[in-house]
Design a protein around this motif. Sequence first.
Motif, PDB file in Angstrom:
ATOM      1  N   GLY A 116       0.809  -1.210   0.000  1.00  0.00           N
ATOM      2  CA  GLY A 116       0.000   0.000   0.000  1.00  0.00           C
ATOM      3  C   GLY A 116       0.846   1.264   0.000  1.00  0.00           C
ATOM      4  O   GLY A 116       1.984   1.270   0.480  1.00  0.00           O
ATOM      5  N   THR A 117       0.267   2.332  -0.542  1.00  0.00           N
ATOM      6  CA  THR A 117       0.951   3.618  -0.631  1.00  0.00           C
ATOM      7  C   THR A 117       0.003   4.744  -0.236  1.00  0.00           C
ATOM      8  O   THR A 117      -1.223   4.615  -0.377  1.00  0.00           O
ATOM      9  CB  THR A 117       1.446   3.869  -2.069  1.00  0.00           C
ATOM     10  N   LEU A 118       0.554   5.840   0.245  1.00  0.00           N
ATOM     11  CA  LEU A 118      -0.245   7.005   0.594  1.00  0.00           C
ATOM     12  C   LEU A 118      -0.879   7.603  -0.656  1.00  0.00           C
ATOM     13  O   LEU A 118      -0.278   7.599  -1.741  1.00  0.00           O
ATOM     14  CB  LEU A 118       0.623   8.056   1.283  1.00  0.00           C
ATOM     15  N   VAL A 119      -2.095   8.122  -0.494  1.00  0.00           N
ATOM     16  CA  VAL A 119      -2.802   8.779  -1.593  1.00  0.00           C
ATOM     17  C   VAL A 119      -2.642  10.286  -1.424  1.00  0.00           C
ATOM     18  O   VAL A 119      -2.824  10.814  -0.323  1.00  0.00           O
ATOM     19  CB  VAL A 119      -4.292   8.395  -1.589  1.00  0.00           C
ATOM     20  N   PRO A 120      -2.310  11.016  -2.510  1.00  0.00           N
ATOM     21  CA  PRO A 120      -2.174  12.477  -2.404  1.00  0.00           C
ATOM     22  C   PRO A 120      -3.447  13.119  -1.863  1.00  0.00           C
ATOM     23  O   PRO A 120      -4.557  12.667  -2.164  1.00  0.00           O
ATOM     24  CB  PRO A 120      -1.902  12.911  -3.844  1.00  0.00           C
TER      25      PRO A 120
END
Length: 307
Positions: free
Chosen positions: A283-287
Amino acid sequence: MKFPKFLVIAMCIVVASCTIEKTDYEAEIATETTEYFEFEEVSNLISGEYAVSIEALNGTLYKGYNEIRVKIFNTQTAERLENSEVTFLPILTDANGNKSSCPHLYNLDYVATEDYYLGYAVFTSESDTTVSWQAYIDFKDGSQSFAINQPITIEEQTNMNLNMTAFTGNDDEQYIIALVSPQSPGVSENDLVAGIYKYNKPEEPAGTFPDLSQYSYSIVQDYTLVLDPRMPEPSMGNHSSPNNQDLTQQSDSLYHGVVNYTMTGNWTLNFILQNENGKIIKGTLVPTDFTPGIEGVKSELFIDILF
């Protein structure tokens, strides 16, 4: 009350613009989701003096999470088999004859109040001309052991609120996340429930089929599923909502959190899966930028839903 002419014109332009942007989604948003409560028979097999019945919500097994009930009836004594050791193993066979399984509860729990054996299965694909599923059920009656198997059909999950995703984590392990509820969310804060599972890689070569060691999954313990819901349509600007809560494991072994849907439509549940030590598995951070007119960026780990 009168509005200035230029304001009316501006409002019409905005409405028309939003309508154009949403045109591709109107058919999806109009889709109704049905919430099922009744368990009905999926399949029934008679083997010798025993009738074995599999039940599921709406009498249908779907791709994704399914609660399963197994009832075993002795046709000679006209009695249900009580408090036995019952196992359930779903096996998928592809067009090349390769076999695999999916997350499931192998040793079913006996529910004495209603005389059935309770479990679950997270089916990873629908049945079709190239893929078939078989349920292997073993049980005991006294000192006797019985083993039966029967074909089962897995249908497409049309309710996007019960979608699932499978992926390989940064630790090179195979994971599955399946939404369990709500079946039919509302414009409000909704209790969000999901199952998180990991494939147990076999340590030894396969033995006699079906060898459980080749098809074993475990429930992920004490992880955190960080949640960031967004509306990814260009007209929505990928906006989020307040008062969401990350999913953590509860006493039922499922992961519980809160998702706040502020309107109906297409939503993306962006996730970051962290292990018990806070290490990111996927998972990655969403802007956080508001991006009207641009389709929203998604995490590398997400599930799309619709209501």
